[in-house]
Design a protein around this motif. Structure first.
Motif, PDB file in Angstrom:
ATOM      1  N   LEU A  16       0.825  -1.214   0.000  1.00  0.00           N
ATOM      2  CA  LEU A  16       0.000   0.000   0.000  1.00  0.00           C
ATOM      3  C   LEU A  16       0.856   1.261   0.000  1.00  0.00           C
ATOM      4  O   LEU A  16       0.540   2.240  -0.685  1.00  0.00           O
ATOM      5  N   LEU A  17       1.945   1.248   0.756  1.00  0.00           N
ATOM      6  CA  LEU A  17       2.821   2.423   0.785  1.00  0.00           C
ATOM      7  C   LEU A  17       3.498   2.635  -0.567  1.00  0.00           C
ATOM      8  O   LEU A  17       3.655   3.776  -1.022  1.00  0.00           O
ATOM      9  N   LEU A  18       3.913   1.547  -1.206  1.00  0.00           N
ATOM     10  CA  LEU A  18       4.491   1.682  -2.544  1.00  0.00           C
ATOM     11  C   LEU A  18       3.495   2.345  -3.494  1.00  0.00           C
ATOM     12  O   LEU A  18       3.842   3.234  -4.272  1.00  0.00           O
ATOM     13  N   ILE A  19       2.238   1.916  -3.398  1.00  0.00           N
ATOM     14  CA  ILE A  19       1.196   2.425  -4.290  1.00  0.00           C
ATOM     15  C   ILE A  19       0.869   3.889  -3.991  1.00  0.00           C
ATOM     16  O   ILE A  19       0.738   4.714  -4.895  1.00  0.00           O
ATOM     17  N   ILE A  20       0.734   4.207  -2.715  1.00  0.00           N
ATOM     18  CA  ILE A  20       0.385   5.581  -2.336  1.00  0.00           C
ATOM     19  C   ILE A  20       1.512   6.547  -2.700  1.00  0.00           C
ATOM     20  O   ILE A  20       1.272   7.651  -3.215  1.00  0.00           O
ATOM     21  N   THR A  21       2.744   6.127  -2.437  1.00  0.00           N
ATOM     22  CA  THR A  21       3.888   6.983  -2.808  1.00  0.00           C
ATOM     23  C   THR A  21       3.952   7.173  -4.315  1.00  0.00           C
ATOM     24  O   THR A  21       4.162   8.289  -4.814  1.00  0.00           O
ATOM     25  N   LEU A  22       3.770   6.087  -5.048  1.00  0.00           N
ATOM     26  CA  LEU A  22       3.802   6.176  -6.508  1.00  0.00           C
ATOM     27  C   LEU A  22       2.709   7.108  -7.029  1.00  0.00           C
ATOM     28  O   LEU A  22       2.931   7.887  -7.966  1.00  0.00           O
ATOM     29  N   SER A  23       1.538   7.048  -6.429  1.00  0.00           N
ATOM     30  CA  SER A  23       0.436   7.918  -6.842  1.00  0.00           C
ATOM     31  C   SER A  23       0.827   9.391  -6.707  1.00  0.00           C
ATOM     32  O   SER A  23       0.601  10.199  -7.615  1.00  0.00           O
ATOM     33  N   LEU A  24       1.419   9.727  -5.565  1.00  0.00           N
ATOM     34  CA  LEU A  24       1.840  11.120  -5.356  1.00  0.00           C
ATOM     35  C   LEU A  24       2.884  11.535  -6.396  1.00  0.00           C
ATOM     36  O   LEU A  24       2.802  12.628  -6.980  1.00  0.00           O
ATOM     37  N   ILE A  25       3.845  10.653  -6.647  1.00  0.00           N
ATOM     38  CA  ILE A  25       4.928  10.983  -7.579  1.00  0.00           C
ATOM     39  C   ILE A  25       4.408  11.124  -9.006  1.00  0.00           C
ATOM     40  O   ILE A  25       4.818  12.032  -9.756  1.00  0.00           O
TER      41      ILE A  25
END
Length: 816
Positions: A318-327
């Motif tokens: 989930l953190l990988l996905i959320i961080t990627l979304s922001l980037i």
């Protein structure tokens, strides 16, 4: 972002990118150094309600009757079970297992007392018990006794005589048991003082440390047990079972999923970013930010000695996905600005990118935190921990997205977008044209989807079976199936019945513990251990044994059936019963009576094994049925009857999950709506923005209800995930739409431009999420598979709803 804050941000971060990178690297490096301390915990205590009254009662019963952790080794020999070769091999297996450091004792068919092989008198039993290894044992009679005895049949030996079980009792951690009981006593205080609260924190920390150490010891022990089992596989088919083994294997499954999923998501991130943006920097920078976020959180958990459980094991994904979304949102915005402003310097491009995306990203991060914050009211420690982990993790992701990424980007030269085919833009633009031409059909479609979701939610169930958590190829599944089929069921459940409250009153003629201590025999001082009480016990035992969900049932009645064989099958009078109780050896008493009768004789315990392979198993219905029969048909008082065991505790957990999460979804949506109103300053627009997310979340839950996928410790979190990430799409879309609408005041023109810009960012993010989650389909842990597939479906539903329904609502009702 306000002007003052923007200037401060530029001065501290963008004007000093090297210093920012050095500081960020040092902080991330510190957390990376603690990654080796990252721990996993799948113990039974991590899957139950903390401070649950049933949990305290369960622990007190374990203390009273001496229950501890054990492993089960099932042994199905290739030769007949009672052949000399098989018995010799079983003896060698037992002796090898006994030598393991953490093994306290091993019980096999070679060690249990035999009273009918040949028949023994009470005097003979007093002199010494007979076992299969005794010189005077009749092997043929022993085989008959072990396969037909009320105690041993379908518990120690299968009724067909081709499978047996060895119970490997593990050494108890006395310190852990002592601290746990002390913590439970402090929980019972109505208004604990401040020093008690401090002691509770100390106890919780020490118990956590001891549990992790216990998990490591048990993992090593199980490896040793399996190594020994491998030496006997030429002679028999062996499976390992028991809660410690399930815990160890579940940890291994989780650890494997973390590695596989992490590698898979990284691979998909590289592929998707390479195909979408066609530039090394747009692959390397997001990858560094995502890995830094996930590994920093893992290091933080290791530093805090905060173990990850089955529930929270997917926080990395989930953190990988959320961080990627922001980037991705930052990348898409940078490329747009670069195309529109050819004269901008790199500093101006990065500064404007951050300025334009900061506010929507703040609100997306906060709303996602609110969604995961709904898990904090579950009352279940691993679920609460998961909520906190995600709140802290999202904070880390946000900070890195607006420090590490822009400071690294600003050190690179300006990058203009190369002309080429924009396939994603064409897809999202085509979708905009479609909903413009068919806006009424779009509304009808989502109305139907909303109906499907709403009508399916009432059919949601929390009833599920442990065995359904594992694939058929796993040893856990195969072992459970064999134990269910041959050895009387797997999941333990206890029915505890106390003497009536008025038993100790003088009018009732009862005797108390003092009478026993002063020399009164147990048949006089015990409510249950006398001829009348034993008849009641026999009636209850027979009822529990008759239930289709239950397998083996053990109680004092089981012992009496064996002891009555010494009396020609006749029941004992109270006088003879007292003599038998006093004369039988302590080791026989400890095996047959002590586990099922309290020391004062006024509480009885029925040990039940439940068939996990029963597809119709419904734990709550079974518990209610037993309560109703005992208090209704048999006339016991409600206060007398208690049902305990892991089956009850897990049922309580599932029921609590269902109530807390389903009931708090409404509160979460209200909180997010208020945040929308604060951000957009428009009530009607805020309501329109939240409707697609309600439909998306409801649709996933409704489909689970229609398909029959039960809610469990992992799938229950899908609602929070779909709300948290789905709402992010709404914020980004509405924020961008309002900017585009300000250009020409044309709703559909603004929608077209929004789909071509922010729509592509949402598309990139969702595709990566869905593909990443699909990797979990290869897990050995079924809840993880459901979690991955349903989460991916939830993200897709949220994307479609926000790119189709939301624009139609905005244009239809002229919201801006």
């Amino acid at each position: 972002m306000t002007v003052e804050f923007g200037r401060l941000y530029n001065r501290l971060i963008l004007r000093k990118p090297v210093i920012t990178l050095v500081v960020t690297s040092l902080v991330v490096g510190f957390f990376l150094s603690n990654v080796p301390r990252f721990e996993l915990d799948a113990s039974a205590d991590s899957l139950i309600l903390e401070n649950d009254a049933s949990l305290k009662y369960y622990r007190s019963i374990r203390e009273e009757y001496g229950a501890g952790d054990f492993l089960i080794v099932t042994y199905s020999p290739k030769l007949p079970l009672f052949s000399p070769e098989s018995l010799t091999d079983i003896g060698q297996l037992r002796d090898q297992l006994t030598k393991i450091e953490q093994v306290d004792s091993v019980i096999s068919l070679l060690d249990v007392p035999l009273v009918s092989s040949p028949p023994m008198t009470l005097n003979q039993i007093v002199e010494g018990i007979r076992t299969l290894e005794s010189a005077d044992v009749d092997l043929e009679l022993a085989q008959q006794e072990l396969t037909t005895s009320s105690l041993y049949q379908n518990l120690l030996v299968s009724s067909d005589g081709d499978t047996t079980a060895l119970q490997v009792n593990l050494k108890r951690d006395e310190r852990l048991a002592e601290l746990t009981l002390e913590r439970d006593r402090l929980y019972d205080l109505v208004t604990p003082a401040a020093d008690y609260q401090q002691r509770l924190k100390q106890l919780s920390a020490e118990i956590k440390t001891l549990n992790l150490a216990l998990n490591k010891r048990q993992h090593k022990t199980i490896q040793q047990v399996r190594k020994i089992m491998d030496q006997h596989r030429d002679s028999a088919t062996l499976y390992l079972g028991g809660v410690p083994m399930i815990v160890t294997d579940s940890i291994d499954f989780i650890r494997g999923d973390l590695k596989v999923f992490g590698a898979g998501v990284i691979a998909f991130i590289i592929i998707i970013l390479s195909l979408s943006f066609r530039s090394p920097r747009w692959v390397v920078l997001p990858l560094i930010a995502c890995l830094s976020s996930a590994l920093s959180m893992m290091g933080y958990l290791g530093w805090m000695q905060w173990p990850v459980t089955v529930v929270s094991s997917n926080f990395v994904s989930l953190l990988l996905i959320i961080t990627l979304s922001l980037i991705i949102h930052l990348i898409v915005r940078y490329r747009e600005l670069a195309a529109l402003n050819t004269g901008y310097s790199q500093f101006e491009l990065v500064s404007e990118t951050v300025r334009s995306k900061f506010i929507p990203c703040v609100f997306t991060a906060v709303t996602t935190m609110v969604a995961f914050g709904s898990l904090l009211v579950s009352g279940i420690r691993p679920v609460i921990d998961f909520g906190w982990m995600m709140v802290i993790g999202i904070t880390i992701s946000f900070v890195l997205a607006f420090t590490l990424f822009p400071s690294a980007l600003i050190l690179m030269p300006r990058l203009d977008q190369k002309p080429g085919k924009n396939v994603t833009g064409k897809i999202t633009s085509s979708l905009a044209h479609f909903i413009q031409r068919h806006n009424k059909a779009t509304l009808i479609l989502f109305g139907i989807l909303a109906f499907i979701g709403l009508s399916g939610i009432p059919q949601l169930s929390v009833e599920n079976r442990f065995i359904d958590y594992y694939k058929e190829k796993t040893e856990i599944y195969q072992g459970m199936s064999l134990i269910d089929e041959k050895l009387g069921g797997t999941t333990p459940m206890d029915v505890i019945i106390d003497a009536p409250k008025d038993w100790f009153s003088e009018d009732a003629g009862g005797f108390g513990l003092m009478d026993l201590l002063l020399g009164g025999d147990i048949t006089a001082s015990s409510y249950w251990f006398n001829s009348d009480g034993l008849q009641d016990i026999a009636e209850i035992h027979t009822y529990l044994e008759s239930l289709p969900e239950t397998g083996k049932v053990l109680s004092v009645h089981t012992a009496m059936q064996m002891l009555q064989a010494l009396n020609n099958g006749k029941p004992y009078s109270d006088f003879k019963l007292a003599i038998v109780y006093k004369r039988i050896p302590d080791d026989v008493k400890d095996a047959l009576i002590t586990p099922y009768l309290s020391a004062d004789g006024n509480q009885i315990r029925f040990s039940i094994r439940i068939y996990e392979t029963d597809k119709s198993l419904k734990r709550q219905a079974l518990i209610d049925k037993i309560y109703k029969h005992l208090t209704g048909e048999l006339g016991l008082e409600v206060e007398q009857v208690n049902i305990s065991g892991m089956a009850v505790l897990y049922n309580n957990l599932l029921q609590s999950l269902f109530q807390s999460q389903i009931l708090t979804i409404g509160a979460v949506f209200i909180a997010i709506l208020l945040m929308f109103i604060l951000l957009f300053r428009a009530v009607r627009l805020s309501i329109a923005a939240i409707i697609p997310n309600i439909i998306a979340a409801g649709l996933i839950l409704g489909l689970m209800g229609w398909i029959g996928i039960p809610l469990d410790i992992m799938t229950i979190t899908i609602a929070a995930i779909s709300i948290g990430i789905g709402v992010d799409n709404s914020i980004h879309y509405v924020y961008r739409f309002r900017q585009e609408f300000a250009v020409d005041q044309d709703y559909w023109a603004a929608i077209q431009r929004s789909h071509g810009s922010i729509g592509t960012a949402l598309y990139y993010t969702t595709v990566t999420v869905v593909l990443g989650f699909s990797i979990l389909a290869f897990s050995n842990f079924i809840p993880t598979i459901y979690f991955g597939l349903l989460s991916g479906l939830a993200m897709m539903a949220a994307l479609v709803a926000n790119l189709m329904l939301l624009p139609v609502l905005i244009a239809k009702f002229e919201l801006a």
